[in-house]
Write a protein that holds these residues in place. Structure first.
Motif, PDB file in Angstrom:
ATOM      1  N   ALA A 245      -5.748   6.389   5.557  1.00 17.53           N
ATOM      2  CA  ALA A 245      -7.149   6.274   5.150  1.00 17.53           C
ATOM      3  C   ALA A 245      -7.744   4.907   5.463  1.00 17.53           C
ATOM      4  O   ALA A 245      -8.949   4.705   5.356  1.00 17.53           O
ATOM      5  CB  ALA A 245      -7.274   6.554   3.653  1.00 17.53           C
ATOM      6  N   LEU A 246      -6.906   3.944   5.859  1.00 15.92           N
ATOM      7  CA  LEU A 246      -7.383   2.590   6.127  1.00 15.92           C
ATOM      8  C   LEU A 246      -8.142   2.522   7.448  1.00 15.92           C
ATOM      9  O   LEU A 246      -7.769   3.166   8.430  1.00 15.92           O
ATOM     10  CB  LEU A 246      -6.199   1.622   6.180  1.00 15.92           C
ATOM     11  CG  LEU A 246      -5.379   1.460   4.890  1.00 15.92           C
ATOM     12  CD1 LEU A 246      -4.136   0.617   5.163  1.00 15.92           C
ATOM     13  CD2 LEU A 246      -6.228   0.805   3.801  1.00 15.92           C
TER      14      LEU A 246
ATOM     15  N   GLU B  39       2.464  10.278  -0.172  1.00 14.99           N
ATOM     16  CA  GLU B  39       1.286   9.627  -0.755  1.00 14.99           C
ATOM     17  C   GLU B  39       1.032   8.276  -0.093  1.00 14.99           C
ATOM     18  O   GLU B  39      -0.115   7.916   0.200  1.00 14.99           O
ATOM     19  CB  GLU B  39       1.484   9.440  -2.262  1.00 14.99           C
ATOM     20  CG  GLU B  39       0.297   8.783  -2.946  1.00 14.99           C
ATOM     21  CD  GLU B  39       0.541   8.553  -4.434  1.00 14.99           C
ATOM     22  OE1 GLU B  39      -0.372   8.030  -5.093  1.00 14.99           O
ATOM     23  OE2 GLU B  39       1.640   8.891  -4.918  1.00 14.99           O
ATOM     24  N   GLY B  40       2.118   7.528   0.144  1.00 17.85           N
ATOM     25  CA  GLY B  40       1.968   6.232   0.786  1.00 17.85           C
ATOM     26  C   GLY B  40       1.435   6.351   2.199  1.00 17.85           C
ATOM     27  O   GLY B  40       0.574   5.564   2.630  1.00 17.85           O
ATOM     28  N   ARG B  41       1.921   7.335   2.945  1.00 17.93           N
ATOM     29  CA  ARG B  41       1.431   7.541   4.310  1.00 17.93           C
ATOM     30  C   ARG B  41      -0.033   7.963   4.309  1.00 17.93           C
ATOM     31  O   ARG B  41      -0.804   7.567   5.191  1.00 17.93           O
ATOM     32  CB  ARG B  41       2.301   8.582   5.013  1.00 17.93           C
ATOM     33  CG  ARG B  41       3.721   8.096   5.312  1.00 17.93           C
ATOM     34  CD  ARG B  41       4.427   9.009   6.291  1.00 17.93           C
ATOM     35  NE  ARG B  41       4.660  10.338   5.729  1.00 17.93           N
ATOM     36  CZ  ARG B  41       5.748  10.690   5.050  1.00 17.93           C
ATOM     37  NH1 ARG B  41       6.708   9.790   4.840  1.00 17.93           N
ATOM     38  NH2 ARG B  41       5.897  11.923   4.601  1.00 17.93           N
ATOM     39  N   GLU B  42      -0.422   8.735   3.327  1.00 14.54           N
ATOM     40  CA  GLU B  42      -1.835   9.139   3.221  1.00 14.54           C
ATOM     41  C   GLU B  42      -2.732   7.938   2.953  1.00 14.54           C
ATOM     42  O   GLU B  42      -3.826   7.825   3.513  1.00 14.54           O
ATOM     43  CB  GLU B  42      -1.989  10.173   2.114  1.00 14.54           C
ATOM     44  CG  GLU B  42      -1.420  11.548   2.454  1.00 14.54           C
ATOM     45  CD  GLU B  42      -1.527  12.518   1.302  1.00 14.54           C
ATOM     46  OE1 GLU B  42      -2.090  12.124   0.253  1.00 14.54           O
ATOM     47  OE2 GLU B  42      -1.042  13.652   1.438  1.00 14.54           O
ATOM     48  N   LYS B  43      -2.282   7.026   2.101  1.00 16.03           N
ATOM     49  CA  LYS B  43      -3.056   5.819   1.826  1.00 16.03           C
ATOM     50  C   LYS B  43      -3.229   4.981   3.096  1.00 16.03           C
ATOM     51  O   LYS B  43      -4.314   4.449   3.367  1.00 16.03           O
ATOM     52  CB  LYS B  43      -2.367   4.989   0.739  1.00 16.03           C
ATOM     53  CG  LYS B  43      -2.432   5.590  -0.655  1.00 16.03           C
ATOM     54  CD  LYS B  43      -1.720   4.674  -1.650  1.00 16.03           C
ATOM     55  CE  LYS B  43      -1.782   5.233  -3.064  1.00 16.03           C
ATOM     56  NZ  LYS B  43      -1.060   4.355  -4.033  1.00 16.03           N
ATOM     57  N   ALA B  44      -2.147   4.858   3.867  1.00 16.21           N
ATOM     58  CA  ALA B  44      -2.224   4.089   5.105  1.00 16.21           C
ATOM     59  C   ALA B  44      -3.157   4.757   6.110  1.00 16.21           C
ATOM     60  O   ALA B  44      -3.922   4.080   6.808  1.00 16.21           O
ATOM     61  CB  ALA B  44      -0.831   3.930   5.705  1.00 16.21           C
TER      62      ALA B  44
ATOM     63  N   ILE C  20       0.825  -1.210   0.000  1.00 15.99           N
ATOM     64  CA  ILE C  20       0.000   0.000   0.000  1.00 15.99           C
ATOM     65  C   ILE C  20       0.860   1.261   0.000  1.00 15.99           C
ATOM     66  O   ILE C  20       0.584   2.222  -0.721  1.00 15.99           O
ATOM     67  CB  ILE C  20      -0.952   0.003   1.211  1.00 15.99           C
ATOM     68  CG1 ILE C  20      -2.018  -1.087   1.041  1.00 15.99           C
ATOM     69  CG2 ILE C  20      -1.621   1.369   1.399  1.00 15.99           C
ATOM     70  CD1 ILE C  20      -2.844  -1.326   2.286  1.00 15.99           C
ATOM     71  N   ILE C  21       1.935   1.255   0.778  1.00 18.57           N
ATOM     72  CA  ILE C  21       2.686   2.502   0.983  1.00 18.57           C
ATOM     73  C   ILE C  21       3.855   2.685   0.023  1.00 18.57           C
ATOM     74  O   ILE C  21       4.399   3.786  -0.075  1.00 18.57           O
ATOM     75  CB  ILE C  21       3.198   2.604   2.435  1.00 18.57           C
ATOM     76  CG1 ILE C  21       4.195   1.486   2.745  1.00 18.57           C
ATOM     77  CG2 ILE C  21       2.037   2.590   3.412  1.00 18.57           C
ATOM     78  CD1 ILE C  21       4.810   1.598   4.125  1.00 18.57           C
TER      79      ILE C  21
END
Length: 287
Positions: free
Chosen positions: A269-270, A262-267, A207-208
């Motif tokens: 949002a989980l 961007e990767g930290r933002e995706k994480a 994901i990240i």
């Protein structure tokens, strides 16, 4: 099996034996180190620091404490405890050093397991515990939770420990310094390491990161002064529910700093995440 403190410490300035007093540890040369109110001692000289506040931050320590106390890595702690206590002596003291102890979770679980071991009447061995970490926040947290161990702010590169006085060294998701580990271990003593396997937290990493790096080679090299014993691979699944445990996991790993924004933002949002835990327990005996 009773748990006691470890007292074979060495002065970080000259290597002399440290003697514990009421409120200080002192060596024959007159170097003195105060015992903090919480019970730990700071044995990290300024010249051995790379920054003003090295190691994990207070926030990282809190995240790790929450995640580990939730039991997500309990099988790892149980496997480590089993390996440490597999060949305990019938009497005397088994000395165990956690090099990079963090907030003390694995030593606490080791003490819990050891408390259930019974020896012959009057001959049950004692377990002397020492936790060393470069982060003062980690050592402070550890000392608050378990007073029966000795907790030290120090570095694996120059362990403030006397030579050939430790039976077991733990290095769990840490930074091994094999020469120092060999120095402090008794002949026949054992180094136990836990390292991430190729699939460890793969789902989070996918994901990240845009892509995953191939597994590292060369893991079978045996450091000088050691011989390899039979280790094991631990692989199990965990389920994280809610944003907080996911954030805590990310905060307690190097991935927090390696991932892109961007990767930290995706994480972030989980709200749930199924993960694979894949670790290698390596056992090396001091020759």
């Amino acid at each position: 099996m009773s748990t006691t403190s470890f007292e074979a410490l060495a002065c970080p300035l000259d290597g002399n034996v440290l003697h514990k007093g009421v409120s200080t540890w002192c060596c024959a040369a007159g170097h003195s180190f105060d015992i903090a109110r919480q019970g730990y001692v700071h044995l990290l000289p300024v010249q051995n620091k790379r920054s003003g506040d090295p190691g994990d931050s207070k926030a990282m320590v809190s995240a790790r404490r929450r995640f580990l106390e939730a039991g997500h890595y309990r099988p790892i702690a149980e496997a480590v405890a089993s390996a440490v206590l597999a060949e305990v002596p019938g009497e005397g003291t088994l000395c165990c050093l956690d090099a990079g102890c963090g907030e003390g979770y694995y030593l606490r679980k080791l003490a819990d397991v050891a408390s259930g071991i019974e020896g012959a009447p009057g001959k049950a061995p004692a377990l002397a515990l020492l936790g060393v970490d470069i982060s003062k926040w980690a050592v402070l947290a550890a000392a608050k939770r378990q007073g029966s161990a000795t907790w030290v702010v120090g570095t694996n590169a120059h362990l403030p420990v006397q030579t050939s006085c430790v039976d077991r060294v733990l290095c769990l998701f840490g930074f091994p310094v094999y020469a120092e580990f060999a120095r402090v271990l008794k002949p026949g003593g054992e180094l136990l390491m836990v390292e991430a396997g190729p699939d460890h937290l793969r789902e989070l990493r996918e994901i990240i990161y845009p892509s995953l790096k191939p597994p590292r080679e060369g893991g079978e090299i045996v450091p000088e002064g050691f011989a390899r014993r039979l280790g094991e691979t631990l692989r199990f699944a965990i389920e994280l529910e809610g944003a907080e445990p996911i954030a805590d996991l990310l905060a307690m790993t190097p991935h927090l700093h390696r991932a892109s924004a961007e990767g930290r933002e995706k994480a972030a949002a989980l709200t749930s995440l199924a993960l694979t835990v894949d670790v290698r327990l390596t056992r090396l005996v001091r020759e």
